[in-house]
Design an enzyme around this catalytic site. Structure first.
Site, PDB file in Angstrom:
ATOM      1  N   HIS A 109       0.850  -1.193   0.000  1.00  0.00           N
ATOM      2  CA  HIS A 109       0.000   0.000   0.000  1.00  0.00           C
ATOM      3  C   HIS A 109       0.884   1.242   0.000  1.00  0.00           C
ATOM      4  CE1 HIS A 109      -3.479  -2.494   1.777  1.00  0.00           C
ATOM      5  NE2 HIS A 109      -3.614  -2.371   0.469  1.00  0.00           N
ATOM      6  N   GLU A 150       1.764   3.925   2.962  1.00  0.00           N
ATOM      7  CA  GLU A 150       2.191   3.442   4.271  1.00  0.00           C
ATOM      8  C   GLU A 150       3.720   3.478   4.364  1.00  0.00           C
ATOM      9  OE1 GLU A 150       0.001  -0.274   4.370  1.00  0.00           O
ATOM     10  OE2 GLU A 150      -1.897   0.798   4.176  1.00  0.00           O
ATOM     11  N   HIS A 194       2.607  -3.214   6.935  1.00  0.00           N
ATOM     12  CA  HIS A 194       1.622  -2.177   6.588  1.00  0.00           C
ATOM     13  C   HIS A 194       1.555  -1.171   7.732  1.00  0.00           C
ATOM     14  CE1 HIS A 194      -0.542  -4.184   3.148  1.00  0.00           C
ATOM     15  NE2 HIS A 194       0.225  -5.165   3.582  1.00  0.00           N
ATOM     16  N   GLU A 212       0.721  -4.526  11.055  1.00  0.00           N
ATOM     17  CA  GLU A 212       0.343  -3.112  10.962  1.00  0.00           C
ATOM     18  C   GLU A 212       1.212  -2.354  11.951  1.00  0.00           C
ATOM     19  OE1 GLU A 212      -1.810  -1.775   8.893  1.00  0.00           O
ATOM     20  OE2 GLU A 212      -3.389  -3.240   8.424  1.00  0.00           O
TER      21      GLU A 212
HETATM   22 ZN   LIG Z   1      -1.871  -1.526   4.131  1.00  0.00          ZN
END
Ligand SMILES: [Zn+2]
Length: 465
Positions: A184, A187, A321, A400
């Site tokens: 992504h 990020e 992420h 994350e």
């Molecule tokens: Zn992500």
């Protein structure tokens, strides 16, 4: 004449770049906490009408929902929340200022931390060109250990570039580790975490770090979505997807059509594709693409990891992420009561819990652990689930990183090093636990069971004959 022509061309290029750059000047960032399903529905209606751009793709009652609102929508947005009696908190008054701060070169005379390594440090975020150049520098400086690798090309024909770190090329029984960064685009902390791990692998004298670096053949890709990453520097800081323009469409009155120029790569993998937590609308941030693995980035990762899986045993696949601080365990499409779907779920859970505990000790940063249905929201077509399902990978996580939404995707550069230090603590604990559980000696429970079954079936076959 020639000079004039060049000047004109430069002005034209410059104008073009400026025209494309999305400004968040005077955009406000609000936080709303829906208390019940009615509140959630109000927010969904606001989202569907394009009145705000939501940082949370999904939300449930009690979640912290962050919404960017452009100046012309502000009154309507606040009015609607007031009508529904929803409390709202202003987080940032002008998002563009936060974006500038995150990208701004440090003032002359600012002391850099002592952590630079070749042309990179962790006091700033760096663009694709700078990261790729750094990878080349490492390959040159460590010719017997580091090799650059291009796993494939992006939609816009950029290299998806990474490095292999192998301290023992002579080994035949390969144990492999894979780090995936920045699937992504926005990020950024994902890239900065991975480059730090690389630096630690090459320079640390801590015996645990050395074991982690040297027991595995590492394949490390700081930016697997290069087009999207470049676009966060040149076009739109908040871009998430790749830059595929083949699904371009009109996004309706309140959403810029550019939103349809991208596929969410973490919904595009060919495993339970488009079943949950994904969208078939090109204007959505969760657009899964026109078909499974339609994107060259997805194909490159899948192909590369399949080949690795043929060459040795993949112990780790870790996708980084941000944000919300959690270890997500496969599989992401299953409901809470199906959490044991992955064969070694219990081990992956235990390893992640110990890792998260260790991580929190340095600065008190708290990470949660679980399958997506429990800690995030169910989703499908993700890379780390695909890898777990289709390759021999033992431990697959989506991590994350920081923070919990104070800055979200716009995490200040001053937090890069604290983030990296605590994540490294967590990863070292992860590796120790993995070892304790016997993964390096190829004796985890499911394997013993599998071997026993083969022996028993073999004996039965002999008896029958
Ligand atoms: Zn992500």
């Amino acid at each position: 004449m020639k000079v004039l022509l060049i000047c004109l061309i430069l002005i034209a290029i410059n104008a073009n770049v400026n025209a494309e750059y999305k400004s968040y000047l005077n955009y406000k960032l609000y936080k709303v906490n829906p208390k019940n399903q009615d509140d959630v529905n109000t927010l969904k209606e606001i989202q569907n009408n394009g009145i705000g751009e939501f940082w949370n793709e999904y939300f449930r009652p009690e979640d912290d929902v962050r919404i960017m609102v452009e100046p012309s929508w502000e009154n309507i947005f606040l009015e609607r929340l007031k009508e529904a009696k929803l409390e709202v908190k202003l987080i940032f008054n002008n998002l563009q200022e936060i974006i500038y701060k995150q990208k701004a070169p440090r003032q002359a005379g600012t002391v850099r931390s002592a952590n630079s390594f070749f042309s990179l440090d962790w006091d700033d975020y760096y663009d694709l060109e700078q990261i790729n150049h750094w990878l080349d520098e490492l390959a040159e400086a460590y010719p017997n250990i580091v090799t650059t690798v291009v796993m494939g090309k992006s939609v816009e024909d950029r290299d998806i570039k990474g490095i292999k770190i192998d301290y023992h090329p002579e080994r035949t029984d390969k144990k492999i580790g894979f780090l995936e960064g920045t699937l992504h685009a926005r990020e950024w902390i994902s890239t900065a975490t991975i480059t730090w791990i690389v630096k630690e692998f090459l320079t640390s004298s801590d015996p645990d770090v050395r074991a982690f670096a040297e027991n595995l053949e590492w394949h490390i890709f700081p930016i697997v979505n290069p087009d999207g990453y470049v676009y966060t520097f040149t076009g739109n800081r908040m871009w998430r997807k790749n830059r595929s323009k083949t699904n371009f469409t009109s996004c309706g009155a309140n959403v810029n059509d550019d939103m349809s120029n991208g596929v969410d790569l973490n919904r595009n993998f060919d495993f339970v594709w488009m079943t949950v937590g994904a969208s078939n609308d090109p204007c959505s941030n969760l657009f899964a693409g026109p078909s499974p693995a339609s994107e060259p980035e997805t194909q490159a990762i899948s192909q590369y990891v399949l080949e690795l899986s043929d060459r040795g045993e993949i112990i780790y696949y870790i996708a980084f992420h941000s944000y919300t601080q959690m270890f997500v365990i496969p599989f992401s499409h299953v409901a809470s009561n199906q959490m044991l779907a992955a064969d070694n779920y219990a081990n992956m859970f235990e390893i992640a819990v110990r890792s998260a505990e260790k991580l929190s000790q340095r600065f008190g940063t708290s990470y949660s652990v679980g399958i997506a249905a429990n800690v995030l929201y169910p989703m499908s077509g993700t890379s780390f689930d695909w890898v777990k399902n289709y390759t021999n990978t033992r431990i697959s996580y989506l991590i994350e990183l920081r923070d919990m939404g104070e800055f979200g995707f716009l995490l200040p550069a001053s937090q890069i090093i604290p983030n990296n230090l605590e994540v490294m603590d967590g990863l070292i604990e992860m590796d120790k636990t993995t070892k304790l559980l016997g993964y390096y000696t190829t004796a985890d429970a499911s394997k013993i069971f599998y071997s026993l079954s083969v022996v028993i079936f073999g004996l039965m076959a002999i008896l029958v004959v």
